[in-house]
Scaffold this active site. Sequence first.
Site, PDB file in Angstrom:
ATOM      1  N   LYS A  83       0.848  -1.194   0.000  1.00 30.98           N
ATOM      2  CA  LYS A  83       0.000   0.000   0.000  1.00 30.98           C
ATOM      3  C   LYS A  83       0.880   1.239   0.000  1.00 30.98           C
ATOM      4  O   LYS A  83       1.951   1.253   0.637  1.00 30.98           O
ATOM      5  CB  LYS A  83      -0.855  -0.003   1.276  1.00 30.98           C
ATOM      6  CG  LYS A  83      -2.131   0.775   1.173  1.00 30.98           C
ATOM      7  CD  LYS A  83      -3.272  -0.050   0.600  1.00 30.98           C
ATOM      8  CE  LYS A  83      -4.518   0.785   0.452  1.00 30.98           C
ATOM      9  NZ  LYS A  83      -5.639   0.042  -0.114  1.00 30.98           N
ATOM     10  N   GLY A 183     -20.669   6.294   4.770  1.00 29.65           N
ATOM     11  CA  GLY A 183     -19.778   6.740   3.691  1.00 29.65           C
ATOM     12  C   GLY A 183     -20.412   6.505   2.329  1.00 29.65           C
ATOM     13  O   GLY A 183     -20.676   5.367   1.945  1.00 29.65           O
ATOM     14  N   GLY A 185     -19.098   7.473  -0.705  1.00 26.13           N
ATOM     15  CA  GLY A 185     -18.080   7.837  -1.688  1.00 26.13           C
ATOM     16  C   GLY A 185     -18.208   6.953  -2.914  1.00 26.13           C
ATOM     17  O   GLY A 185     -19.318   6.526  -3.280  1.00 26.13           O
ATOM     18  N   ASN A 186     -17.076   6.639  -3.523  1.00 33.74           N
ATOM     19  CA  ASN A 186     -17.106   5.859  -4.771  1.00 33.74           C
ATOM     20  C   ASN A 186     -17.834   4.535  -4.602  1.00 33.74           C
ATOM     21  O   ASN A 186     -18.690   4.176  -5.407  1.00 33.74           O
ATOM     22  CB  ASN A 186     -15.673   5.591  -5.237  1.00 33.74           C
ATOM     23  CG  ASN A 186     -15.012   6.861  -5.723  1.00 33.74           C
ATOM     24  OD1 ASN A 186     -15.663   7.726  -6.301  1.00 33.74           O
ATOM     25  ND2 ASN A 186     -13.726   6.998  -5.456  1.00 33.74           N
ATOM     26  N   VAL A 187     -17.491   3.783  -3.550  1.00 31.16           N
ATOM     27  CA  VAL A 187     -18.119   2.472  -3.370  1.00 31.16           C
ATOM     28  C   VAL A 187     -19.501   2.619  -2.724  1.00 31.16           C
ATOM     29  O   VAL A 187     -20.483   2.029  -3.196  1.00 31.16           O
ATOM     30  CB  VAL A 187     -17.244   1.536  -2.500  1.00 31.16           C
ATOM     31  CG1 VAL A 187     -17.911   0.175  -2.365  1.00 31.16           C
ATOM     32  CG2 VAL A 187     -15.848   1.383  -3.094  1.00 31.16           C
TER      33      VAL A 187
HETATM   34  P1  NAD Z   1     -14.099   7.417  -1.077  1.00 32.34           P
HETATM   35  O1  NAD Z   1     -13.032   8.312  -0.558  1.00 32.34           O
HETATM   36  O2  NAD Z   1     -14.627   7.629  -2.435  1.00 32.34           O
HETATM   37  O3  NAD Z   1     -15.347   7.403  -0.073  1.00 32.34           O
HETATM   38  C1  NAD Z   1     -15.259   7.421   1.300  1.00 32.34           C
HETATM   39  C2  NAD Z   1     -16.365   8.347   1.787  1.00 32.34           C
HETATM   40  O4  NAD Z   1     -16.500   8.211   3.193  1.00 32.34           O
HETATM   41  C3  NAD Z   1     -16.072   9.819   1.508  1.00 32.34           C
HETATM   42  O5  NAD Z   1     -17.171  10.352   0.785  1.00 32.34           O
HETATM   43  C4  NAD Z   1     -15.953  10.456   2.896  1.00 32.34           C
HETATM   44  O6  NAD Z   1     -16.477  11.769   2.947  1.00 32.34           O
HETATM   45  C5  NAD Z   1     -16.778   9.503   3.735  1.00 32.34           C
HETATM   46  N1  NAD Z   1     -16.425   9.441   5.145  1.00 32.34           N
HETATM   47  C6  NAD Z   1     -15.192   9.402   5.703  1.00 32.34           C
HETATM   48  N2  NAD Z   1     -15.301   9.230   7.032  1.00 32.34           N
HETATM   49  C7  NAD Z   1     -16.639   9.169   7.310  1.00 32.34           C
HETATM   50  C8  NAD Z   1     -17.397   8.979   8.501  1.00 32.34           C
HETATM   51  N3  NAD Z   1     -16.808   8.821   9.688  1.00 32.34           N
HETATM   52  N4  NAD Z   1     -18.733   8.961   8.415  1.00 32.34           N
HETATM   53  C9  NAD Z   1     -19.348   9.103   7.213  1.00 32.34           C
HETATM   54  N5  NAD Z   1     -18.694   9.285   6.052  1.00 32.34           N
HETATM   55  C10 NAD Z   1     -17.358   9.303   6.113  1.00 32.34           C
HETATM   56  O7  NAD Z   1     -13.512   5.923  -0.898  1.00 32.34           O
HETATM   57  P2  NAD Z   1     -14.040   4.595  -1.586  1.00 32.34           P
HETATM   58  O8  NAD Z   1     -13.214   4.299  -2.771  1.00 32.34           O
HETATM   59  O9  NAD Z   1     -15.522   4.637  -1.720  1.00 32.34           O
HETATM   60  O10 NAD Z   1     -13.634   3.532  -0.478  1.00 32.34           O
HETATM   61  C11 NAD Z   1     -14.402   3.380   0.707  1.00 32.34           C
HETATM   62  C12 NAD Z   1     -13.747   2.320   1.593  1.00 32.34           C
HETATM   63  O11 NAD Z   1     -13.681   1.086   0.908  1.00 32.34           O
HETATM   64  C13 NAD Z   1     -12.296   2.644   1.998  1.00 32.34           C
HETATM   65  O12 NAD Z   1     -12.038   2.143   3.278  1.00 32.34           O
HETATM   66  C14 NAD Z   1     -11.474   1.880   0.975  1.00 32.34           C
HETATM   67  O13 NAD Z   1     -10.176   1.556   1.444  1.00 32.34           O
HETATM   68  C15 NAD Z   1     -12.327   0.639   0.826  1.00 32.34           C
HETATM   69  N6  NAD Z   1     -12.139  -0.037  -0.454  1.00 32.34           N
HETATM   70  C16 NAD Z   1     -12.351   0.632  -1.613  1.00 32.34           C
HETATM   71  C17 NAD Z   1     -12.174  -0.036  -2.822  1.00 32.34           C
HETATM   72  C18 NAD Z   1     -12.434   0.639  -4.141  1.00 32.34           C
HETATM   73  O14 NAD Z   1     -12.530  -0.067  -5.171  1.00 32.34           O
HETATM   74  N7  NAD Z   1     -12.585   1.959  -4.183  1.00 32.34           N
HETATM   75  C19 NAD Z   1     -11.760  -1.371  -2.827  1.00 32.34           C
HETATM   76  C20 NAD Z   1     -11.569  -2.036  -1.624  1.00 32.34           C
HETATM   77  C21 NAD Z   1     -11.751  -1.346  -0.423  1.00 32.34           C
END
Ligand code: NAD
Length: 356
Positions: A83, A183, A185-187
Amino acid sequence: MTTQKSSDPASYDLPKKIVNLNDIDSGLSGTIVIHSTRQGPATGGCRFWNYPDTQSLHQDAMRLAKGMSFKNAMAGLPLGGGKAVINIPQVNFDRAKIFRALGRAIQALNGEYVTAEDVGTDIADMTNVAQYTRFVAGLRASSGRPGGDPSPFTARGVFECMRVAVEGRLDRPLSDVTVAVQGAGNVGFQLCAMLHEEGAKLIVAEHNSAKAAAVAARFGAEVASCNSIIEAKADVFAPCALGGVLSSRSVAKLQAKVVCGAANNQLAVPEVAEQLADHGVLYAPDYVVNAGGIINVAGEYLGWTIRNVEDRVNAIAPRLKNLFAVADQNGSTVQAAADNRAQALMMATALDSRAA
Ligand code: NAD
């Protein structure tokens, strides 16, 4: 760039290598942790985040890198775990310059580490990394090939795992449950879209009020505060923000009987897995359910077909179901069943490569 090697790379807790990133010209500051290259190049996304101090950045990177070794082994990928974690500078900075500097640092590792997106990074950042190295994925997909933003694949895997967990623990279809999503976000956003389409009710908490409002408007979600989402009256809790959300304090407040979400390192400490089980909660281990994104990254990096990627993403939920059965049979937590399986898979590869 300074590099530190661990004295005991065979241990699961110690990484193989830690690379400190410190480029004064661009402002790049952070670390690359290579946990293991036993299965293949250490692969895992790059996090761009605000850390209060260097120690918390390093701790996060170490845990995330180890999680990637377990995730990649569990998903049957020929990849080790690593990472990159970068601190967001507190002064004005040139984002492209930072990611180009990261590209140079990755190139210097000569294929030992392969990066892609994680929290805070996107395709544009990876495109800047790619100016200096080919050890990067999550680039814009060329037509008919895997690539691009990995998050839709992660969301798909989590969604199908949630279906299996809800049917197993609650004996109800997804259309009949309320899911609290932390959260959007993207996922998280894409998971909400799939759950809404399936007919599930949604409660969402999101730091960014515009994102929360979008989920409310698009999918009829109720918006909860970030502090109270863990105790929302829901059947399922889906952590899709950052790690460490499940602690002994938060588990005591949890209303949901199923936890299944995308966030990495959801358990603040390993003992929380037992506390969840004692509390009557079925916990779907994070690194088992959130492997869809890294499968797509692997497909892009290793030149697989889209069909191959889809087949592997479709295999995540049946794998989780099997781990539920193993845990039941052994009287263990699902987390313990998953950790044992992942370690056995890593050990088998280590023995294979020694025999070869
Ligand atoms: P992202 O940054 O797009 O979304 C995360 C969201 O969480 C953000 O919108 C942020 O504002 C919000 N957030 C942060 N802390 C918060 C809280 N305490 N309460 C409410 N909202 C909060 O990230 P992502 O790509 O959607 O990933 C989300 C999680 O999934 C991460 O932990 C990441 O490591 C994990 N993950 C993502 C992927 C992927 O394909 N993107 C793959 C495996 C694991």
